[in-house]
Design an enzyme around this catalytic site. Sequence first.
Site, PDB file in Angstrom:
ATOM      1  N   ASP A  22       0.830  -1.214   0.000  1.00  0.00           N
ATOM      2  CA  ASP A  22       0.000   0.000   0.000  1.00  0.00           C
ATOM      3  C   ASP A  22       0.865   1.264   0.000  1.00  0.00           C
ATOM      4  O   ASP A  22       2.088   1.190  -0.131  1.00  0.00           O
ATOM      5  CB  ASP A  22      -0.973  -0.029   1.192  1.00  0.00           C
ATOM      6  N   GLU A  27       3.725   1.045   2.211  1.00  0.00           N
ATOM      7  CA  GLU A  27       4.668  -0.010   1.883  1.00  0.00           C
ATOM      8  C   GLU A  27       4.478  -1.189   2.834  1.00  0.00           C
ATOM      9  O   GLU A  27       5.440  -1.774   3.330  1.00  0.00           O
ATOM     10  CB  GLU A  27       6.095   0.582   1.862  1.00  0.00           C
ATOM     11  N   GLU A  66       8.136  14.568   7.857  1.00  0.00           N
ATOM     12  CA  GLU A  66       7.197  13.520   7.440  1.00  0.00           C
ATOM     13  C   GLU A  66       6.095  13.357   8.484  1.00  0.00           C
ATOM     14  O   GLU A  66       4.925  13.218   8.172  1.00  0.00           O
ATOM     15  CB  GLU A  66       7.962  12.206   7.282  1.00  0.00           C
TER      16      GLU A  66
HETATM   17  C1  BGC Z   1       6.108   6.130   3.221  1.00  0.00           C
HETATM   18  C2  BGC Z   1       5.794   6.193   1.742  1.00  0.00           C
HETATM   19  C3  BGC Z   1       6.641   7.225   1.047  1.00  0.00           C
HETATM   20  C4  BGC Z   1       8.104   7.052   1.385  1.00  0.00           C
HETATM   21  C5  BGC Z   1       8.950   8.182   0.846  1.00  0.00           C
HETATM   22  C6  BGC Z   1       7.590   5.930   3.396  1.00  0.00           C
HETATM   23  O1  BGC Z   1       7.878   5.915   4.760  1.00  0.00           O
HETATM   24  O2  BGC Z   1       5.415   5.073   3.820  1.00  0.00           O
HETATM   25  O3  BGC Z   1       4.452   6.522   1.543  1.00  0.00           O
HETATM   26  O4  BGC Z   1       6.438   7.115  -0.319  1.00  0.00           O
HETATM   27  O5  BGC Z   1       8.274   6.992   2.764  1.00  0.00           O
HETATM   28  O6  BGC Z   1       8.509   9.416   1.309  1.00  0.00           O
END
Ligand code: BGC
Length: 378
Positions: A171, A174, A330
């Site tokens: 998903d 990941e 993030e």
């Molecule tokens: C997230 C992803 C994202 C990636 C890069 C991961 O921790 O789960 O959704 O694409 O980081 O930002």
Amino acid sequence: MIEATGQTRDLAALTRLAETSVELILQLQDPSGGYPASPTFSAYSGFCWFRDGAFIADGMSAAGAVESANGFFDWCGRILLDRESQVIEIVAAAAAGSPVADSRMLPTRFTLAGDDGDDDWWDFQLDGYGTWLWAVVQHSKRHGLDLARWSRAIELSVDYLASSWQRPCFDWWEENADRVHVSTLGCIAAGLGAVADAGILDAARRQKAHAVNASIGTTILEHGLTDAHLAKWLGSDRVDASLLAMVSPLGVFPATESVGSATIEAIDRELTVGGGVHRYLSDTFFGGGQWPLLSCMLGLAFADAGDRVRAFEQLDWAAATATERGELPEQVAQHLLDPSMKQEWVDRWGSVATPLLWSHAMYIRLAVELGVLEVIDA
Ligand code: BGC
């Protein structure tokens, strides 16, 4: 301090953060056109994801940074053309009833130079190939650009998704590779729906894109709802904040219609604490904090529903997560779902990815939507 939507807020500061976000993304974009997910974070550094990148390009396009978005779509185009024979093989194998293994499917992320990564990753994810299609069509409409520049890459993406949309895959986060995720399906439907109507496909592909889009719609309505709102995966009774994107910006389930509006309500009720949005309730990644990019998606959904007050509150919340240097992370740890898990991730990967370009992009997108950022000319 300016009166906006009945509440006193520093509108100039919100605008400044949007402007510096555009500058930060422009500075960090690789000459290849790829956007690094986060320049310094150990696990992401040197890689560009189709998912993050498509949303980043959409934010930059909405802000008026046309060349930046063009550069990213060119990067996607090169990656797809370089893998034309792989896509043809995947499509043929699916048509013959013997689909290739997950490890032979296209990865979710590539090095900035456009190569496959050589370390282990949760790579088989279909959503980004739909999201880039959606984003490139929005970009061409917004700025009156000819999609012909990306036509073969678009065709390959349509063939790839149409052949494989029913496959379980990782998903957005990941995880859960054995499920068919409603967000993933929604991204595919958004992409196929957008290109089907964009006048770029031959008749057979147009028909195929329409047909798969319709099948996805039926599949979600039959198996992807719980309590009348979108569910995390087909058959799940849980919710996941990635579903917000299906409402806005992707518009697969509009905010003004019942499924979209019930999904906003469910995510607001179950995953949102004081404006900060969690990914899903059992999240333990860095302790399971709140993600500014998701808070901005909730803001976009509120805006689409006509609720500018709530939309502005979401922008405020996201802005307040910026570091002193104006970098958006993030996630933040103000409200953790499982604090005991935080240190384990810090030990493994270092502190939370900051800046995360996708966070900046969603902030930009909401700022443009609310008229906080004027469209620039870059
Ligand atoms: C997230 C992803 C994202 C990636 C890069 C991961 O921790 O789960 O959704 O694409 O980081 O930002």
